[in-house]
Every structure is written in structure tokens, then in C-alpha cells.
Write a protein that holds these residues in place. Structure first.
Motif, mmCIF file in Angstrom:
data_model
loop_
_atom_site.group_PDB
_atom_site.id
_atom_site.type_symbol
_atom_site.label_atom_id
_atom_site.label_comp_id
_atom_site.label_asym_id
_atom_site.label_seq_id
_atom_site.Cartn_x
_atom_site.Cartn_y
_atom_site.Cartn_z
ATOM 1 N N ARG A 174 44.062 29.841 30.856
ATOM 2 C CA ARG A 174 43.873 29.525 29.431
ATOM 3 C C ARG A 174 42.908 30.521 28.783
ATOM 4 O O ARG A 174 43.150 31.007 27.670
ATOM 5 C CB ARG A 174 43.339 28.096 29.307
ATOM 6 N N LEU A 175 41.807 30.820 29.470
ATOM 7 C CA LEU A 175 40.854 31.802 28.944
ATOM 8 C C LEU A 175 41.512 33.168 28.777
ATOM 9 O O LEU A 175 41.270 33.866 27.792
ATOM 10 C CB LEU A 175 39.635 31.912 29.860
ATOM 11 N N ALA A 176 42.347 33.544 29.732
ATOM 12 C CA ALA A 176 43.043 34.836 29.655
ATOM 13 C C ALA A 176 43.984 34.871 28.455
ATOM 14 O O ALA A 176 44.059 35.878 27.746
ATOM 15 C CB ALA A 176 43.816 35.106 30.943
ATOM 16 N N ASP A 177 44.688 33.779 28.220
ATOM 17 C CA ASP A 177 45.600 33.725 27.073
ATOM 18 C C ASP A 177 44.839 33.790 25.753
ATOM 19 O O ASP A 177 45.304 34.391 24.793
ATOM 20 C CB ASP A 177 46.435 32.440 27.113
ATOM 21 N N LEU A 178 43.667 33.178 25.716
ATOM 22 C CA LEU A 178 42.884 33.132 24.478
ATOM 23 C C LEU A 178 42.110 34.420 24.206
ATOM 24 O O LEU A 178 42.100 34.917 23.080
ATOM 25 C CB LEU A 178 41.871 31.980 24.540
ATOM 26 N N TYR A 179 41.427 34.939 25.220
ATOM 27 C CA TYR A 179 40.472 36.013 25.014
ATOM 28 C C TYR A 179 40.931 37.380 25.492
ATOM 29 O O TYR A 179 40.220 38.358 25.311
ATOM 30 C CB TYR A 179 39.133 35.653 25.662
ATOM 31 N N GLY A 180 42.083 37.430 26.093
ATOM 32 C CA GLY A 180 42.618 38.702 26.545
ATOM 33 C C GLY A 180 42.753 38.738 28.056
ATOM 34 O O GLY A 180 41.787 38.499 28.785
ATOM 35 N N ARG A 181 43.944 39.037 28.488
ATOM 36 C CA ARG A 181 44.236 39.018 29.921
ATOM 37 C C ARG A 181 43.522 40.146 30.657
ATOM 38 O O ARG A 181 43.004 39.941 31.753
ATOM 39 C CB ARG A 181 45.734 39.078 30.124
ATOM 40 N N ARG A 182 43.504 41.308 30.069
ATOM 41 C CA ARG A 182 42.801 42.442 30.689
ATOM 42 C C ARG A 182 41.316 42.125 30.814
ATOM 43 O O ARG A 182 40.715 42.319 31.866
ATOM 44 C CB ARG A 182 43.021 43.708 29.859
ATOM 45 N N ARG A 183 40.719 41.657 29.749
ATOM 46 C CA ARG A 183 39.288 41.340 29.731
ATOM 47 C C ARG A 183 38.948 40.281 30.786
ATOM 48 O O ARG A 183 37.998 40.436 31.556
ATOM 49 C CB ARG A 183 38.878 40.836 28.350
ATOM 50 N N VAL A 184 39.717 39.213 30.828
ATOM 51 C CA VAL A 184 39.448 38.130 31.776
ATOM 52 C C VAL A 184 39.714 38.598 33.205
ATOM 53 O O VAL A 184 38.955 38.281 34.125
ATOM 54 C CB VAL A 184 40.250 36.866 31.408
ATOM 55 N N PHE A 185 40.770 39.377 33.402
ATOM 56 C CA PHE A 185 41.071 39.905 34.734
ATOM 57 C C PHE A 185 39.916 40.760 35.246
ATOM 58 O O PHE A 185 39.431 40.565 36.367
ATOM 59 C CB PHE A 185 42.360 40.725 34.697
ATOM 60 N N LEU A 186 39.466 41.706 34.427
ATOM 61 C CA LEU A 186 38.390 42.598 34.856
ATOM 62 C C LEU A 186 37.077 41.843 35.060
ATOM 63 O O LEU A 186 36.318 42.144 35.990
ATOM 64 C CB LEU A 186 38.223 43.748 33.868
ATOM 65 N N THR A 187 36.819 40.844 34.226
ATOM 66 C CA THR A 187 35.647 39.995 34.426
ATOM 67 C C THR A 187 35.746 39.264 35.760
ATOM 68 O O THR A 187 34.774 39.187 36.525
ATOM 69 C CB THR A 187 35.497 38.989 33.267
ATOM 70 N N GLY A 188 36.930 38.752 36.050
ATOM 71 C CA GLY A 188 37.148 38.072 37.324
ATOM 72 C C GLY A 188 36.955 38.990 38.512
ATOM 73 O O GLY A 188 36.379 38.597 39.533
ATOM 74 N N VAL A 189 37.421 40.226 38.397
ATOM 75 C CA VAL A 189 37.249 41.204 39.482
ATOM 76 C C VAL A 189 35.765 41.453 39.736
ATOM 77 O O VAL A 189 35.321 41.496 40.890
ATOM 78 C CB VAL A 189 37.986 42.522 39.152
ATOM 79 N N VAL A 190 34.990 41.606 38.660
ATOM 80 C CA VAL A 190 33.546 41.836 38.812
ATOM 81 C C VAL A 190 32.885 40.632 39.479
ATOM 82 O O VAL A 190 32.099 40.784 40.420
ATOM 83 C CB VAL A 190 32.890 42.144 37.445
ATOM 84 N N ILE A 191 33.206 39.428 39.020
ATOM 85 C CA ILE A 191 32.609 38.222 39.605
ATOM 86 C C ILE A 191 33.022 38.070 41.067
ATOM 87 O O ILE A 191 32.197 37.737 41.926
ATOM 88 C CB ILE A 191 32.990 36.975 38.770
ATOM 89 N N PHE A 192 34.287 38.323 41.361
ATOM 90 C CA PHE A 192 34.781 38.247 42.738
ATOM 91 C C PHE A 192 34.028 39.240 43.634
ATOM 92 O O PHE A 192 33.559 38.890 44.712
ATOM 93 C CB PHE A 192 36.283 38.536 42.763
ATOM 94 N N GLY A 193 33.902 40.473 43.168
ATOM 95 C CA GLY A 193 33.205 41.499 43.946
ATOM 96 C C GLY A 193 31.728 41.184 44.133
ATOM 97 O O GLY A 193 31.191 41.342 45.238
ATOM 98 N N LEU A 194 31.071 40.722 43.076
ATOM 99 C CA LEU A 194 29.651 40.354 43.187
ATOM 100 C C LEU A 194 29.472 39.161 44.119
ATOM 101 O O LEU A 194 28.517 39.106 44.903
ATOM 102 C CB LEU A 194 29.064 40.046 41.809
#
Length: 191
Positions: A62-82
Motif C-alpha cells: 500500500r505504501l509503495a502504491d501511494l508514495y512510489g514503488r521505486r522509493r519504497v523499494f529502495l527504502t526497503g533495501v536500505v532497511i533490509f541491508g542495515l
């Protein structure tokens, strides 16, 4: 190029599936590292990831659909890596469980956003191929995880079972910033 869109989604899926299967191999070494912790407590290192990601996949989409899939994906990658980095450095079982939960939050943002990014790039008649590729790579990661995990844990210890995800997250982050095109769902409004 639709195939470049699939590449990052597949790599992110590979990292997530690999992470899950590698940790099972590392579990006996984690028990040895924290001898005062009960097996029941340490089992949360394995289960917290699944619980958190399952609970947050739909909100992540839902967040990806609202705020941008690229933005949410890259944010998720950073959180996953951290989360992976912090899990490998965890000084106690409680911190390890918390950082695994953090890592799962990243996975819950990455997964639905990646699928939406991939599906957007393919016409309906080619989407099955894209999803099949994603699924096949995830299966390979899950099957490879125990062997790779045994090798990594044998060479470097249990902490490397977590740190293995860090370079994959960095690769996906660099790739995603260069290649991914932002998109939102035009039919979604508000939370």
C-alpha cells in the motif's frame, strides 16, 4: 528495458530467500554464541522475520502504491541491508531479535514494491514469464542457502550468515537508483 527491471527485483528476492535459509544453518552457532539464552528465546531469531514480514507485506504494498514503488523499494533495501549488518554485529539475543525484525520490515517494503515495478514493465502476456523468473530465482536461493550457509558459517562464523545479505543489498541499491523508474498506483488515494 523490462529485463533490467526484473534484475533488481530478482536480486532482492534472491537476497530475502537466501537470508531465510542461511540463518537456519547458522542457528546452532548462534546457540553456542549465547549459551545463557534458552533455545526458546533464540528461536525468535528464526521466527520473528517471518512474523513481521507477513504482517507488513500488505501495508508495504500500500505504501509503495501511494508514495512510489521505486522509493519504497529502495527504502526497503536500505532497511533490509542495515538490519542484516546490525544482526551480524548483535551483542545479545535481544538485539539480534530486534535487528531481525528490522530486517523483516525492509523485506516487507522491498517485496511488494519490487513485484509492482516488475509487472509494470511487462505487457500482460509476458508477466507470467517475469513472475516465473522471480519465483525460480527465489527457489534457487532457498535451495542454495543451506550449502552456502554451511560454507560461510564454517569459514567466518554465524555473524557472516547475516552479513552475506549486505553486499547483495548494496548491489540492488546501486542498480535500483540507476535503472528503476518511479511509479504509483493512480487508483489509490489516501491511507
Amino acid at each position: 528495458d523490462p529485463f533490467s527491471q526484473v534484475g533488481g527485483g530478482v536480486t532482492a528476492g534472491f537476497a530475502g530467500a537466501l537470508d531465510l535459509s542461511v540463518i537456519f544453518v547458522a542457528f546452532p552457532d548462534i546457540e553456542d554464541a549465547f549459551p545463557d539464552a534458552s533455545t526458546a528465546l533464540l528461536s525468535w531469531v528464526l521466527t520473528i522475520y517471518g512474523i513481521v514480514i507477513a504482517a507488513l507485506l500488505v501495508p508495504g504494498g500500500r505504501l509503495a502504491d501511494l508514495y512510489g514503488r521505486r522509493r519504497v523499494f529502495l527504502t526497503g533495501v536500505v532497511i533490509f541491508g542495515l538490519g542484516a549488518l546490525a544482526s551480524g554485529a548483535a551483542p545479545s539475543p535481544g538485539v539480534l531479535i530486534a535487528t531481525r525484525a528490522l530486517q523483516a520490515c525492509g523485506g516487507a517494503l522491498m517485496t511488494p514494491a519490487a513485484m509492482a515495478l516488475v509487472l509494470r514493465e511487462f505487457p500482460p502476456e509476458r508477466r507470467a514469464m517475469a513472475i516465473g523468473t522471480w519465483g525460480a530465482v527465489g527457489g534457487v536461493a532457498a535451495a542454495t542457502g543451506p550449502s552456502l550457509g554451511a560454507l560461510v558459517v564454517g569459514l567466518g562464523g554465524w555473524r557472516w550468515a547475516f552479513w552475506l545479505s549486505v553486499p547483495l543489498a548494496l548491489i540492488v541499491l546501486v542498480w535500483g537508483r540507476k535503472v528503476l523508474v518511479e511509479s504509483v498506483d493512480p487508483d489509490v488515494d489516501g491511507l
